[in-house]
Design a protein around this motif. Structure first.
Motif, PDB file in Angstrom:
ATOM      1  N   LEU A   1     -46.861 -20.378  27.653  1.00 19.40           N
ATOM      2  CA  LEU A   1     -47.029 -19.479  26.680  1.00 19.40           C
ATOM      3  C   LEU A   1     -45.585 -19.239  25.875  1.00 19.40           C
ATOM      4  CD1 LEU A   1     -48.975 -16.827  28.604  1.00 19.40           C
ATOM      5  CD2 LEU A   1     -49.575 -17.657  26.146  1.00 19.40           C
ATOM      6  N   ALA A   2     -44.596 -18.880  26.763  1.00 24.55           N
ATOM      7  CA  ALA A   2     -43.328 -18.863  26.142  1.00 24.55           C
ATOM      8  C   ALA A   2     -42.832 -19.910  25.197  1.00 24.55           C
ATOM      9  CB  ALA A   2     -42.088 -18.494  27.282  1.00 24.55           C
ATOM     10  N   ILE A   3     -43.092 -21.259  25.672  1.00 25.20           N
ATOM     11  CA  ILE A   3     -42.992 -22.420  24.895  1.00 25.20           C
ATOM     12  C   ILE A   3     -43.723 -22.630  23.793  1.00 25.20           C
ATOM     13  CG2 ILE A   3     -42.906 -25.045  24.842  1.00 25.20           C
ATOM     14  CD1 ILE A   3     -42.518 -24.606  28.084  1.00 25.20           C
ATOM     15  N   GLY A   4     -45.096 -22.222  23.853  1.00 22.37           N
ATOM     16  CA  GLY A   4     -45.746 -22.093  22.806  1.00 22.37           C
ATOM     17  C   GLY A   4     -45.271 -21.205  21.756  1.00 22.37           C
ATOM     18  N   ALA A   5     -44.847 -20.030  22.029  1.00 19.78           N
ATOM     19  CA  ALA A   5     -44.297 -19.195  21.042  1.00 19.78           C
ATOM     20  C   ALA A   5     -43.291 -19.479  20.291  1.00 19.78           C
ATOM     21  CB  ALA A   5     -44.149 -17.970  21.855  1.00 19.78           C
ATOM     22  N   GLN A   6     -42.428 -20.265  20.878  1.00 19.53           N
ATOM     23  CA  GLN A   6     -41.242 -21.096  20.344  1.00 19.53           C
ATOM     24  C   GLN A   6     -41.737 -22.068  19.420  1.00 19.53           C
ATOM     25  OE1 GLN A   6     -37.514 -22.079  22.783  1.00 19.53           O
ATOM     26  NE2 GLN A   6     -38.540 -21.011  24.406  1.00 19.53           N
ATOM     27  N   VAL A   7     -42.787 -22.694  19.704  1.00 18.66           N
ATOM     28  CA  VAL A   7     -43.187 -23.815  18.993  1.00 18.66           C
ATOM     29  C   VAL A   7     -43.779 -23.120  17.405  1.00 18.66           C
ATOM     30  CG1 VAL A   7     -44.930 -25.621  18.301  1.00 18.66           C
ATOM     31  CG2 VAL A   7     -43.318 -25.475  20.572  1.00 18.66           C
ATOM     32  N   VAL A   8     -44.598 -21.985  17.590  1.00 21.58           N
ATOM     33  CA  VAL A   8     -45.051 -21.527  16.550  1.00 21.58           C
ATOM     34  C   VAL A   8     -43.941 -20.854  15.667  1.00 21.58           C
ATOM     35  CG1 VAL A   8     -46.445 -19.219  15.813  1.00 21.58           C
ATOM     36  CG2 VAL A   8     -47.157 -20.642  17.703  1.00 21.58           C
ATOM     37  N   THR A   9     -43.018 -20.237  16.311  1.00 21.18           N
ATOM     38  CA  THR A   9     -41.786 -19.659  15.532  1.00 21.18           C
ATOM     39  C   THR A   9     -40.989 -20.783  14.639  1.00 21.18           C
ATOM     40  OG1 THR A   9     -41.460 -17.879  16.926  1.00 21.18           O
ATOM     41  CG2 THR A   9     -39.601 -18.308  15.417  1.00 21.18           C
ATOM     42  N   ASN A  10     -40.782 -21.971  15.379  1.00 18.76           N
ATOM     43  CA  ASN A  10     -40.025 -23.047  14.833  1.00 18.76           C
ATOM     44  C   ASN A  10     -40.608 -23.864  13.723  1.00 18.76           C
ATOM     45  OD1 ASN A  10     -37.140 -23.490  16.364  1.00 18.76           O
ATOM     46  ND2 ASN A  10     -38.152 -22.632  17.661  1.00 18.76           N
ATOM     47  N   LEU A  11     -42.041 -23.871  13.955  1.00 17.74           N
ATOM     48  CA  LEU A  11     -42.889 -24.575  12.857  1.00 17.74           C
ATOM     49  C   LEU A  11     -42.792 -24.035  11.612  1.00 17.74           C
ATOM     50  CD1 LEU A  11     -46.270 -25.525  14.606  1.00 17.74           C
ATOM     51  CD2 LEU A  11     -44.217 -27.066  14.262  1.00 17.74           C
ATOM     52  N   GLN A  12     -42.291 -22.740  11.604  1.00 17.70           N
ATOM     53  CA  GLN A  12     -42.299 -21.888  10.271  1.00 17.70           C
ATOM     54  C   GLN A  12     -41.090 -22.454   9.464  1.00 17.70           C
ATOM     55  OE1 GLN A  12     -44.961 -20.269   9.261  1.00 17.70           O
ATOM     56  NE2 GLN A  12     -45.656 -21.066  11.258  1.00 17.70           N
ATOM     57  N   GLN A  13     -39.975 -22.919  10.193  1.00 18.56           N
ATOM     58  CA  GLN A  13     -38.704 -23.631   9.723  1.00 18.56           C
ATOM     59  C   GLN A  13     -38.929 -24.604   8.809  1.00 18.56           C
ATOM     60  OE1 GLN A  13     -35.911 -21.666  10.026  1.00 18.56           O
ATOM     61  NE2 GLN A  13     -37.204 -20.289  11.060  1.00 18.56           N
ATOM     62  N   ILE A  14     -39.904 -25.706   9.020  1.00 21.24           N
ATOM     63  CA  ILE A  14     -40.392 -26.583   8.303  1.00 21.24           C
ATOM     64  C   ILE A  14     -40.388 -26.138   6.737  1.00 21.24           C
ATOM     65  CG2 ILE A  14     -42.008 -28.482   7.605  1.00 21.24           C
ATOM     66  CD1 ILE A  14     -42.816 -28.399  10.629  1.00 21.24           C
ATOM     67  N   VAL A  15     -41.133 -25.152   6.544  1.00 18.54           N
ATOM     68  CA  VAL A  15     -41.228 -24.518   5.059  1.00 18.54           C
ATOM     69  C   VAL A  15     -39.847 -23.815   4.588  1.00 18.54           C
ATOM     70  CG1 VAL A  15     -42.672 -23.138   3.532  1.00 18.54           C
ATOM     71  CG2 VAL A  15     -43.705 -24.504   5.344  1.00 18.54           C
ATOM     72  N   ALA A  16     -39.527 -22.977   5.457  1.00 17.29           N
ATOM     73  CA  ALA A  16     -38.278 -22.294   5.005  1.00 17.29           C
ATOM     74  C   ALA A  16     -37.006 -22.866   5.227  1.00 17.29           C
ATOM     75  CB  ALA A  16     -38.252 -21.080   6.293  1.00 17.29           C
ATOM     76  N   ARG A  17     -36.705 -23.917   6.026  1.00 13.43           N
ATOM     77  CA  ARG A  17     -35.501 -24.635   6.010  1.00 13.43           C
ATOM     78  C   ARG A  17     -35.589 -26.001   5.879  1.00 13.43           C
ATOM     79  NH1 ARG A  17     -34.231 -20.703   4.494  1.00 13.43           N
ATOM     80  NH2 ARG A  17     -32.627 -19.156   5.073  1.00 13.43           N
TER      81      ARG A  17
ATOM     82  N   ALA B   1     -54.782 -19.583  25.386  1.00 10.29           N
ATOM     83  CA  ALA B   1     -54.124 -19.921  26.903  1.00 10.29           C
ATOM     84  C   ALA B   1     -54.831 -18.732  27.820  1.00 10.29           C
ATOM     85  CB  ALA B   1     -52.769 -19.451  26.663  1.00 10.29           C
ATOM     86  N   GLY B   2     -54.692 -19.209  29.097  1.00 12.93           N
ATOM     87  CA  GLY B   2     -55.290 -18.127  30.048  1.00 12.93           C
ATOM     88  C   GLY B   2     -56.452 -17.834  30.267  1.00 12.93           C
ATOM     89  N   ASN B   3     -57.170 -17.135  31.217  1.00 11.25           N
ATOM     90  CA  ASN B   3     -58.532 -16.848  31.416  1.00 11.25           C
ATOM     91  C   ASN B   3     -58.720 -15.176  31.717  1.00 11.25           C
ATOM     92  OD1 ASN B   3     -57.292 -16.281  33.898  1.00 11.25           O
ATOM     93  ND2 ASN B   3     -58.429 -17.659  35.020  1.00 11.25           N
ATOM     94  N   GLY B   4     -57.844 -14.524  31.191  1.00 15.97           N
ATOM     95  CA  GLY B   4     -57.918 -13.247  30.921  1.00 15.97           C
ATOM     96  C   GLY B   4     -57.011 -12.486  32.296  1.00 15.97           C
ATOM     97  N   ALA B   5     -56.542 -13.180  33.214  1.00 14.37           N
ATOM     98  CA  ALA B   5     -56.019 -12.519  34.345  1.00 14.37           C
ATOM     99  C   ALA B   5     -54.747 -12.291  33.762  1.00 14.37           C
ATOM    100  CB  ALA B   5     -55.998 -13.607  35.528  1.00 14.37           C
ATOM    101  N   TYR B   6     -54.101 -10.891  34.290  1.00  9.69           N
ATOM    102  CA  TYR B   6     -52.904 -10.354  33.679  1.00  9.69           C
ATOM    103  C   TYR B   6     -51.836 -10.696  34.677  1.00  9.69           C
ATOM    104  CZ  TYR B   6     -53.396  -7.172  37.824  1.00  9.69           C
ATOM    105  OH  TYR B   6     -53.341  -6.717  38.904  1.00  9.69           O
ATOM    106  N   ASN B   7     -51.961 -11.304  35.841  1.00 12.11           N
ATOM    107  CA  ASN B   7     -50.897 -11.801  36.642  1.00 12.11           C
ATOM    108  C   ASN B   7     -50.693 -13.063  36.967  1.00 12.11           C
ATOM    109  OD1 ASN B   7     -53.353 -12.120  38.116  1.00 12.11           O
ATOM    110  ND2 ASN B   7     -52.606 -10.776  39.883  1.00 12.11           N
ATOM    111  N   VAL B   8     -51.502 -14.051  35.802  1.00 12.14           N
ATOM    112  CA  VAL B   8     -51.420 -15.480  36.203  1.00 12.14           C
ATOM    113  C   VAL B   8     -50.677 -16.106  34.804  1.00 12.14           C
ATOM    114  CG1 VAL B   8     -52.531 -17.491  36.255  1.00 12.14           C
ATOM    115  CG2 VAL B   8     -53.287 -15.414  37.655  1.00 12.14           C
ATOM    116  N   ILE B   9     -49.765 -16.719  35.078  1.00 10.03           N
ATOM    117  CA  ILE B   9     -49.125 -17.638  33.831  1.00 10.03           C
ATOM    118  C   ILE B   9     -49.941 -18.940  33.950  1.00 10.03           C
ATOM    119  CG2 ILE B   9     -46.956 -18.891  33.346  1.00 10.03           C
ATOM    120  CD1 ILE B   9     -45.592 -16.906  34.633  1.00 10.03           C
TER     121      ILE B   9
END
Length: 402
Positions: free
Chosen positions: A213-229, A246-254
């Motif tokens: 999830l944390a990695i995916g969030a970084q991927v999403v953010t950085n893909l925007q740099q293709i257009v911007a930079r 991602a995930g199955n709805g469990a609040y305590n599972v990565i």
């Protein structure tokens, strides 16, 4: 164009108006999805048969082509209409609203098909005046890649065709206006899927996981740099991540994995290919930095529709001669996709945009909306534009090859 010719074409368009509206409403009431247009194609085939003077064929299971061969030699002009509907539940309450649950004509293809039928009905009576051939191409499956146009090209429907014209009704353009674009009209429309494989675990012990999830969030953010930079501001480019799963709805599972998908819109081969390479560099760099792995699937969709300068100038002259300068609407390229590109890649073509919006009638909803519709006055403009184009190109041109 003489006043007499304009008057005659007006009379011809008037003579088929009721038919065109009736056909449009029939198609709207009975929509069929891409590659499933069997009843639609059969209805088109039988209607064309009733006109006479046409050589009609079925190049694919759900498409139709009719040839009107004039009395004198000349160019071969292709006219195209698409016929498929979308997987959308209609919310209009028309008498002719879709009778098929979950399927509706939400992009105007019902009107496109009716307009081309009306055009054919008019032109069969002009056979003796036509120098060359009009080829009416009723195309299936515009909405779903790889698209029906590509399939029809492989089936040989463009063999011998010298130039092509396509018309799309537009809910963004007021009825009465005709949009014209020189050069690129629509964008390359690609899609992508990304899977990030991490290592799941308990939310209380993130240090023991590789959090996708944390990695995916970084991927999403950085893909925007293709257009911007990474892309010149003079180049038009859109990179949109539209799904993050991602995930199955469990609040305590990565979770172990994250799946991303989205759309890329571009103009030109270089920007398109640069974007693919840069996307993978970003995905690879971020996932490797965090100890994850990835799968990247990039699908090249429809290419950009590019209007030929000479054919577009012919159409501009036709519009101005028929309606006057004030009806012409010069436009910038659109970021949407269109598989008319499969035709335009093979023969010089022009793809025109006819206004179908009418705020006074409440016709304001965008394409692919459950309440989409068109002002039926726009059907007259579409038929007239096709007929005037034929008159301009095939009743006064020199012999083919001259």
């Amino acid at each position: 164009m003489s006043i007499i010719e304009k008057h005659l074409i007006n009379e011809w368009v008037n003579s088929v108006e009721d038919d065109v509206i009736r056909w449009r409403r029939y198609f709207h009431r009975n929509p069929e999805l891409s590659f499933q247009e069997e009843k639609t194609a059969q209805y088109v085939y039988e209607t064309l048969q009733s006109f006479g003077n046409l050589e009609i064929s079925r190049p694919t299971k759900t498409s139709v082509v009719a040839r009107l061969i004039g009395k004198q030699p000349g160019k071969v002009l292709g006219l195209r209409a698409d016929m498929d509907a979308l997987a959308i539940q209609e919310e209009n309450d028309f008498e002719f609203a879709s009778q098929i649950p979950g399927v509706m004509h939400a992009c105007g293809h019902d009107a496109h098909t009716a307009m081309l039928l009306g055009t054919a009905k008019i032109l069969v009576s002009m056979k003796d005046q036509i120098k060359g051939e009009v080829r009416f191409i009723f195309q299936h499956a515009e909405e779903i890649h790889p698209g029906g146009a590509q399939e029809m090209v492989r089936a040989g429907v463009l063999d011998g065709v010298d130039l092509m014209i396509g018309i799309h009704l537009m809910s963004t353009i007021p009825v009465g206006k005709i949009g014209l674009i020189y050069g690129p009209v629509t964008a390359n429309s690609d899609r992508f899927n990304i899977t990030i494989q991490g290592k799941g675990g308990h939310a209380s012990q993130p240090e023991l996981t590789i959090d996708p999830l944390a990695i995916g969030a970084q991927v999403v953010t950085n893909l925007q740099q293709i257009v911007a930079r990474n892309t010149s501001p003079l180049d038009k480019l859109v990179v949109s991540v539209t799904n993050f799963q991602a995930g199955n709805g469990a609040y305590n599972v990565i979770p172990d994995t994250v799946k991303l998908s989205g759309s890329v819109r571009s103009f030109g081969k270089e920007v398109r290919e640069h974007t693919v390479k840069t996307m993978e560099q970003i995905i690879k760099g971020i996932t490797e930095a965090h100890g994850a792995t990835y799968e990247f699937d990039y699908c090249h969709g429809y290419g950009s529709v590019v209007n030929d300068e000479n054919v577009t100038k012919l159409m501009e002259d036709t519009i101005v001669e028929r309606w006057g300068q004030d009806r012409l609407l010069p436009m910038s390229p659109l970021m949407g996709g269109e598989d008319f590109s499969a035709f335009a890649d093979k023969v010089p073509s022009c793809f025109l945009l006819v206004g179908a919006r009418n705020e006074e009638k409440g016709i304001i909803y965008p394409h692919h909306h459950p309440r989409f519709t068109v002002d039926e006055d726009s059907l007259r403009d579409g038929v007239a534009l096709f007929v005037h184009a034929v008159q301009k190109i095939l009743t006064s041109n020199k012999n083919k090859g001259d």
